[in-house]
Each structure stands twice: as C-alpha cells, then as structure tokens.
Design a protein around this motif. Structure first.
Motif, mmCIF file in Angstrom:
data_model
loop_
_atom_site.group_PDB
_atom_site.id
_atom_site.type_symbol
_atom_site.label_atom_id
_atom_site.label_comp_id
_atom_site.label_asym_id
_atom_site.label_seq_id
_atom_site.Cartn_x
_atom_site.Cartn_y
_atom_site.Cartn_z
ATOM 1 N N THR A 103 -2.890 -102.758 24.800
ATOM 2 C CA THR A 103 -4.070 -102.251 23.992
ATOM 3 C C THR A 103 -3.835 -101.215 22.874
ATOM 4 O OG1 THR A 103 -4.870 -100.838 25.519
ATOM 5 C CG2 THR A 103 -5.448 -103.123 26.027
ATOM 6 N N ALA A 106 -3.461 -97.882 25.360
ATOM 7 C CA ALA A 106 -2.599 -97.718 26.499
ATOM 8 C C ALA A 106 -2.067 -99.307 26.706
ATOM 9 C CB ALA A 106 -3.698 -97.554 27.708
ATOM 10 N N THR A 108 -1.457 -101.210 29.983
ATOM 11 C CA THR A 108 -1.988 -101.495 31.333
ATOM 12 C C THR A 108 -1.498 -102.841 32.146
ATOM 13 O OG1 THR A 108 -4.213 -100.786 30.490
ATOM 14 C CG2 THR A 108 -4.235 -101.641 32.888
ATOM 15 N N TYR A 110 -1.801 -105.361 35.467
ATOM 16 C CA TYR A 110 -2.918 -105.710 36.287
ATOM 17 C C TYR A 110 -2.266 -106.648 37.422
ATOM 18 C CZ TYR A 110 -6.397 -104.212 32.875
ATOM 19 O OH TYR A 110 -7.086 -103.568 31.833
ATOM 20 N N VAL A 129 -6.530 -103.011 38.392
ATOM 21 C CA VAL A 129 -5.352 -102.227 37.688
ATOM 22 C C VAL A 129 -4.538 -101.697 38.616
ATOM 23 C CG1 VAL A 129 -5.070 -100.233 36.077
ATOM 24 C CG2 VAL A 129 -7.245 -101.692 35.857
ATOM 25 N N THR A 130 -3.220 -102.055 38.241
ATOM 26 C CA THR A 130 -2.164 -101.487 39.060
ATOM 27 C C THR A 130 -1.814 -99.992 38.743
ATOM 28 O OG1 THR A 130 -1.285 -103.872 39.481
ATOM 29 C CG2 THR A 130 0.464 -101.900 40.012
ATOM 30 N N TYR A 131 -1.330 -99.852 37.439
ATOM 31 C CA TYR A 131 -1.149 -98.598 36.820
ATOM 32 C C TYR A 131 -1.336 -98.693 35.241
ATOM 33 C CZ TYR A 131 3.534 -100.404 35.868
ATOM 34 O OH TYR A 131 4.451 -101.229 35.555
ATOM 35 N N GLU A 132 -1.201 -97.586 34.523
ATOM 36 C CA GLU A 132 -1.428 -97.535 33.211
ATOM 37 C C GLU A 132 -0.820 -96.365 32.418
ATOM 38 O OE1 GLU A 132 -5.800 -98.298 30.739
ATOM 39 O OE2 GLU A 132 -5.490 -96.075 31.752
ATOM 40 N N HIS A 133 -0.557 -96.715 31.294
ATOM 41 C CA HIS A 133 0.162 -95.682 30.616
ATOM 42 C C HIS A 133 -0.362 -95.527 29.184
ATOM 43 C CE1 HIS A 133 4.033 -95.638 32.979
ATOM 44 N NE2 HIS A 133 3.924 -96.783 33.077
ATOM 45 N N GLU A 171 6.331 -97.707 36.579
ATOM 46 C CA GLU A 171 5.344 -96.642 36.575
ATOM 47 C C GLU A 171 5.893 -95.329 35.903
ATOM 48 O OE1 GLU A 171 6.212 -98.275 39.177
ATOM 49 O OE2 GLU A 171 4.748 -99.198 40.286
#
Length: 853
Positions: A103, A106, A108, A110, A129-133, A171
C-alpha cells in the motif's frame, strides 16, 4: 481482429468505478495445492477480493455454469490503494502461504484462513494481519523470492518511486540500496536459480545485479563517509534500445533460465548469461504479456495482449494462435482450477475479471466472391456523376427514411427565451453584468432509447454554460435547460445555436437529430444612433420591394435611434463596441450595410439576408469588392503570424525543458554521490533560472494561444462575410466548391492548420475550374506540408473568387478599387442600369428617407 474468439468460462466484475493495472491481479494456490489456484484482485481504491472459481460443465448444453455468488470468498477494504500483490512463505518458522499487500504507506503480510462450509451459503476466507512494515517512501512495486539462496523462506523487496530498493527479511528490515542511472522506476524481477535481480535503467539497458553484491554494498553504505562516491555496478548489461513494459522469468530446463522482456516494439528473450536467444518484432501496441513453459515438452509459450483486444500466443518467434478477447486486458496470467486446467485469466482496466480458454469456432461471416467484369469508361463516368448528384441532393435535403424513422422514435423541440436574463455573479464571475439567454430542449421518446447524448454548439464568443448532456436511458418526456452568454469582445460570426441529439435504439443502431434555433439578437446587438462615416460597406440589391426595418428587425423598433419608418438603422455590438449602420435606398432597391470595422458586418449581413430571403427567396444579389478580399487576406496574415508565434514559443519551451531535465539529472547524481560542493555551486542557480525561464515561456505560450484564438475568430468572420456575398452571386454548385475550400473552422493544430488545408483545397478548385485542364484528372495529396508563406494562398483566394464570379454569369466580382464614396451619397456601379448618377439612400437625418439626397 482475429478470426477466432476466446470462450468465456467464468466472469465477474470487481466493484464499480474502480481502476486496475497489471499489478492488481494475482493467481496462486493461496490455500494449498489441493485447493488449486485462487484469484486475488486488489483495486486502486483499496479493496481486496479473493475468488475461487467453481464453474462446472452442464451435460445438456455443454456450457459452463459461470459465476456464482459463493465464488467470492472475501471482499474487504485494506487501505486507500493496493499497489501490488504477492504470495509466498513470508512468516518465519512456517511453511504456509501468506499474502503480501503493498500500500502507499505500508507493506502488510496477511494470513488467509479458508473455512469450508463455515456459513450457510458456502465457504469463506478470514484475513488476519501477520506483521506490517511502515514505508518511508512511496512504493511502486513488490518483488519476492528466496533472496540469498535461503530454503523454505521468501524475502521481500520494495521498489520506491525514487528508485531506492528496500529489502525486508520477513519481519525484519535488512537494508536499502539505490541503483545508478535511475530517473524513473522500472520493472524488477528476481531469478531464484541464479540469485540475481534483473531490471532496466533510464538508458534502456537491461542490467543484472547479484543479490550478494547488493546486500554487501547496502549493509556497508552506512559505514562509509558521506562524501564517498562508490556506486554499485551491474554484473552484466544488455542494450535493448527501447522502453520496457514488463519482464518475466521462466525456467526452461535444469541449466537454463529465460528472461522475457516486453518492449514497446519488440519481444526479447535472453539467457541469464547476457546472450540474446531470440527477438520478435511486434506490429501492434502491446498492453501486457505472460510467459510459461509447457511440461514435459519444455516449450516456451508467450501470451501477448494487443491494444485491439487480440490475444497472441507465440512459440518462440512463431505465432501459434490468436483469439479476440471480449475487452482489452491490462493483466493476464494462467491458472489451474478444479474443473479447468491451464485457464487464461484476464483483468480489464475497469475491473472486469474473466477466466477463458481458446476456442476453435470461427466467425460465421464469409466474404462474398468478387465478380470480375469489364467496365466501359463512358458508362462508369455517367454512373459516377449520377451517384454524386444523388449524394448532393440527399445531403442537402436529408434522408426521408431516416428522418421519418427518427421522428417516430424521438421528438425534439428547442426554444430560446425571447427575454434575456442577467448573468448571476456566482456562476459567471468573468461575465458579471452581462445578459444570458435561456434555451430549453424538450425530448419526447416514443420507444426506449439508450445512451442519449445532447450537445449544444455555438460559435465564439457565444458560450453555453452546459454544452453536453448525457442520459443513460430515455423512456418518457424530458426537458433540459442551458444558458448561453457572451465571453470576450470578439465579433460574433452568427447568432445561431445548433442542438444535436445522438441515441442508440434497441437493435444497436445509431440515430442523429439536429435542430437549429435563432438566439435573440439583443444578446449581441443593441440599437444606437446611425453613423455617417464608414470604411467598409456591403451593398445588397433586391428584385422585390424593400422591407422596412420594422419588418426586418422588429425587436429594435421603437428604441433609441431606430423608428419603424426610418431609412437608417444603427446596431452596436454590445461587447465589441463596433457600430453597424444599415441604409435603405428608397429608389434603387438597395440595402447598404456599413461600418468602420469590417468584421462587425458579418452577423448583421447574415441576419439581413436570411430574414429578407425568407419572404422573397432568390431576390437578393450582391458583389464582392476588392476591399472584402483585402480583409480576408489581412486576417489570413494575422492568423498565420499567430500560429508561427505559438510554434516559436513551443520550440523554446522544448529546449528549456531539455535543459531542465539535464540539470535535474545532474543534481540527482550529485545527491546520490553526496557531492555538496557541486550543489552549493552553480547548479542551484542554474536550476532556479531555468525554472523562471520555463514559467515565463509558459505564460507567453498562453498569451500566444489566446492571440491565435482571437485571430481564428477574425478569420472566420472575414471568410463568412465573403461566403455570404458569394452565395448571392453564384449557383449552389459553385458556392459549395468555394465553401468546401475555405469555409471550414480553423484548426488548433500547430503544424497543419487552416492555411495548409485551404491551400490544397484552392489548388484543387482552380484545377477543376480551369478550362485548359478540364479533361485532366485532379491529383490527390497524401501529405500536407506546412505553409511557409501565405503569399500564394492569398493570390489563390482572389483567383478562385474571380473565376467563380466570371463563370457564374450572374454578377460581376469587382476587381478594381471602388471610387471614393460619400457616407450618404455615393456613385452606383456601372453594371447597374440606372439613369441617375447618385444613389437614393436615405440619410440618418432625413427621417423616413422619402426625399432623395
């Protein structure tokens, strides 16, 4: 167009009013290999949709069942925009397939959980959501793969708009790296077998970088000094020589990898050792492509979608199949579903998602055979002349069948309000204090009509507040309104408005209706005191008794400066300020129209002739004087000079923008090399001065374009006056020749405009009317060359008018300058049979003009 068409197996629409591109489509076994492929679509408005097509074949009809509502497993909004989609093993310690969504803010990852028969209507998908940067820059694309040769894991690489690559080891953020010679971002792909990245630079060079070199260089950048000028170079490069649309990577064998590159004009296939395998020249504009290998044969196949919606399937450089898609696709891929292996998945720009396959049913249209027979030259010429005569008659009168059919389907009534209204300041700030006319259009449909388009066309300086109306479906009576006002101080060519209605009937046919209405003259004219001096005059002679001004212009009767029985009428253009005086000759049956501004005569002469000829058709005659031709020549010179000025400023802007790009490229290189000495020097000053020059030139271009538009309006007025006078002198065939040569609207193109087209048209007219070449065939021009000098064009205008006037034998075109004329008493032309040496036009001070001057 292809002979064959693709066969629809499953189709749906992804929302409404959305936009999609080649990165919006993803096909992958999201829920495991046993569930086959799932289709994931992300739109630019932020919606994510997951489909599982379950179409089956009907035994009775052998047709697929198509889309069912249970095929949509998930529809949710994840962000403001979905930039890219990828799937892989993105979570540490897990071999499950995750979904990575890029996006604007970020990255993301999933987890998609498939719950079979979890609801009453079927299966559903749960997104978590597993993780996001968070991203520090605006991203463009996402590349994934086992970077560095890792096993059982996939890493992520985000390419930003400024060309910087951000690397994430699941991650954890790893490092960032920028590549040299990157003004604009380009496609990036990862070759897992060789552990390399393949991309293109701004010089249209295909480059290959090893991940190990990128990682070492990126991790050591933070330890280097800011003034260091080290740059990362590619392992190999290949000069493609054209812009790149997309890149695909396929595994050809256990020891060979193919890199497929889709360019604007060619399709390249390279090995991973920087050698060209083959190239294919494309004779069309490509939109997207997809490469795959057929197992176990190992055949390399490439599917390319053309801008015409045709799907091309190549094996190497050989075209194996082509099929016509139902729409031009922006994304294409292959998929394996439960009931169809090797299906083709295509996505359109507006969100139409279709799963299709290549059919073999050809089109049923068969071209009729050509009957070869001999022709007689004389019979063919006679038939050609008769057909041209029928075409002219049908064009002038209209097709009775089409008009009858249109009237039975749609009734159009247009009406202009006779009373003017003041323009509201909140709607028309630039015309505050002026008047406007309200126009109503009543449409009555006797049958359902689709895609009804209503357009109101007026000539400048008249402007319609809402010129176009679109009605999706018309089933009953509908009333539309618009207002027409005056913008600017140009002289109007005519005060008519044309209303055009186009619509589509049930059988798909298109119909066109046109109505012309006369706008109130008070919108552009006002009565005033007649003037006694004038530099431009037009004389109209009638074979019937003259009509007084109360009969011709009743809207101005009783106002200041105009009385019903007066022999003179003064009309002033409201916004231009020019005064036009009409004098009535009581004994010579003539009207004399005069003004100090020649362009102001056009609309008044048009109204006078049209209103008089409504009562006495064919009773007016006139002559074209040299002064009228001089006005046309002056306007041609002004319009041509304005066009040349626009072209000159445009050329200077092109040079300035080239300089601006070079300066920006140099500054970008200094930023990346951290060369503060060059930035603090003359680059900043040069950039600022170049920007100021560009802004000044843009302002000059706007002024030059406005002057070109004003000159075009003046040219239209002069040409319209010339054609009005010629219409009264020659027959319809001669007039149509002259009008087709010079009577069109000046074009806004800078290279080919009115002068080029008129020069060719007048050349054809002069050759067609020449007695010496009456048996020769007039040649055709395939290319219009820009006119460098309008001297020949002005002479051809004079020769065309004189030749048509001589051939008409109805009246003479005056080739000599007229003798000096008194504003009231002037000498009559020698061609008129009059015993008196003076004219009996009434003076403005003579009242009703009953006594001669």
């Amino acid at each position: 167009m292809s002979l064959f068409k693709s066969k629809e197996w499953w189709r749906t629409e992804c929302g409404s009013n959305g936009s999609f591109d080649k990165q919006s489509l993803l096909v992958c076994p999201l829920f495991g290999d046993e569930k086959k492929d799932a289709v994931v679509v992300g739109s630019h408005d932020g919606y994510l949709r997951v489909f599982m097509p379950t179409s089956t074949w009907l035994e009775e009809t052998k047709n697929p069942t198509g889309f069912k509502s249970t095929d949509l497993l998930l529809e949710t909004k994840v962000a403001e925009c979905v930039v890219d989609l990828k799937s892989g093993r993105f979570a540490s310690g897990s071999q499950e397939i995750r979904l990575a969504i890029l996006t604007p803010k970020a990255l993301t990852v999933y987890t998609c959980t498939f719950n079979q028969d979890s609801i009453e209507h079927g299966d559903r998908c749960v997104l978590s959501v597993t993780y996001e940067h968070a991203l520090p820059r605006f991203p463009l694309s996402l590349t994934t793969g086992p970077f560095g040769g890792v096993r059982g894991r996939d890493f992520l690489c985000v390419q930003c708009l400024d060309g910087i690559l951000l690397f994430f080891e699941q991650e954890t953020f790893a490092f960032q790296q920028s590549l040299e010679n990157r003004l604009l971002p380009s496609p990036v792909v990862y070759v897992a077998r060789k552990d390399v990245f393949v991309t293109t630079n701004s010089s249209w060079m295909l480059e290959c970088y090893r991940y190990q070199n990128i990682a070492e260089f990126g991790r050591s950048q933070s330890k280097l000094d800011k003034g260091s000028s080290r740059v990362l170079g590619p392992d190999w490069s290949y000069n493609l020589g054209e812009a790149i649309l997309d890149i695909n990577v396929v595994t050809l064998s256990s020891f060979e990898v193919g890199i497929l590159v889709l360019g604007e004009r060619n399709l390249f296939c390279l090995r991973d050792t920087c050698t060209l395998k083959y190239t294919k020249r494309l004779e069309y504009d490509a939109l997207c492509f997809h490469a795959y290998v057929i197992e176990p044969d190992g055949k390399l196949m490439v599917m390319v979608v053309a801008d015409t919606g045709t799907l091309m399937v190549y094996e190497g450089t050989t075209l194996r199949w082509s099929a016509q898609l139902t729409f031009p696709a922006v994304a294409i891929t292959r998929a394996h579903f439960q009931n169809l292996e090797g299906a083709i998945v295509v996505l359109s720009e507006d969100g139409i998602l279709e799963v299709c396959y290549l059919g073999s049913e050809p089109s049923l249209f068969v071209a009729p055979p050509i009957h070869r027979r001999t022709f007689e030259q004389g019979a063919v010429e006679e038939e050609l002349f008769s057909l041209r005569k029928i075409l002219r008659e049908s064009a002038s009168s209209g097709s009775p069948l089409a008009a009858a059919a249109a009237e039975s389907e749609l009734s159009l009534k247009v009406q202009a309000s006779p009373e003017l209204e003041p323009c509201p300041s909140d709607l028309f700030e630039e015309v505050e204090g002026r008047s406007m006319c309200r126009v109503s259009m009543e449409l009555t449909s006797y049958t359902p009509l689709r895609d009804v388009q209503v357009h109101v066309d007026v000539s400048r300086p008249l402007v319609a507040s809402k010129a176009s109306h679109a009605i999706p479906t018309l089933c009953d009576r509908l009333v539309l309104e618009t207002t027409i006002h005056v913008e600017g101080n140009a002289h109007p060519v005519t005060s008519e408005a044309r209303v055009t209605v186009t619509y589509e009937v049930e059988d798909g046919g298109l119909r066109v209706l046109q109505k012309t209405l006369q706008l109130p003259l008070k919108l552009t004219l006002n009565s005033c005191i007649p003037e006694t001096t004038a530099s431009s005059t037009v004389t109209l002679k009638s074979k019937e008794p003259l009509l007084n001004f109360g009969q011709l212009f009743p809207e101005f009767t009783g106002e200041r400066g105009a009385r019903q029985n007066s022999g003179a009428l003064g009309l002033q253009h409201l916004h231009a300020g020019s005064v036009v005086t009409i004098l009535l000759g009581s004994k010579t049956n003539r009207y004399r129209v005069q003004s100090n501004e020649s362009l102001a005569l056009t609309s008044v002469v048009h109204q006078l002739t049209s209103r008089y000829l409504e009562r006495f058709p064919g009773s007016l005659t006139s002559s074209v004087a040299r002064t009228h031709l001089q006005v046309v020549q002056a306007q041609v010179e002004a319009h041509f000079a304005a066009r040349r000025e626009v072209q000159r400023v445009a050329n200077e802007i092109a040079l300035t923008t080239t300089q601006l790009r070079n300066v920006e490229k140099r500054m970008l290189r200094c930023f990346r090399e951290r060369n503060s000495r060059s930035l603090a020097g003359g680059l900043a000053t040069l950039l600022d001065s170049t920007y100021r020059s560009a802004f000044d030139l843009i302002q000059q271009l706007a002024e030059a374009q406005a002057e070109r538009d004003r000159a075009g309006d003046g040219l239209r007025c002069a040409l319209r006056l010339l054609l009005l006078l010629a219409r009264l002198c020659v027959n319809d065939d001669k007039y149509n020749l002259l009008e087709s040569a010079i009577g069109f609207v000046p074009q806004l193109h800078d290279d080919v405009g009115w002068e080029e087209i008129a020069d060719v048209g007048l050349s054809v007219l002069l050759k067609a009317t020449s007695r010496k070449q009456e048996h020769e065939v007039v040649g055709s021009w395939n290319k219009l060359e820009p006119v460098r000098d309008v001297g020949k064009l002005k002479k051809r205008i004079v020769h065309a008018v004189e030749r048509l006037g001589k051939d008409a034998n109805l009246t003479e075109f005056e080739s000599a300058d007229p003798p000096p004329e008194d504003p009231i008493r002037f000498s009559v032309a020698s061609s008129m049979s009059s015993t008196s040496s003076t004219s009996s036009f009434a003076s403005p001070e003579d009242g009703d003009g009953s006594r001669p001057v």
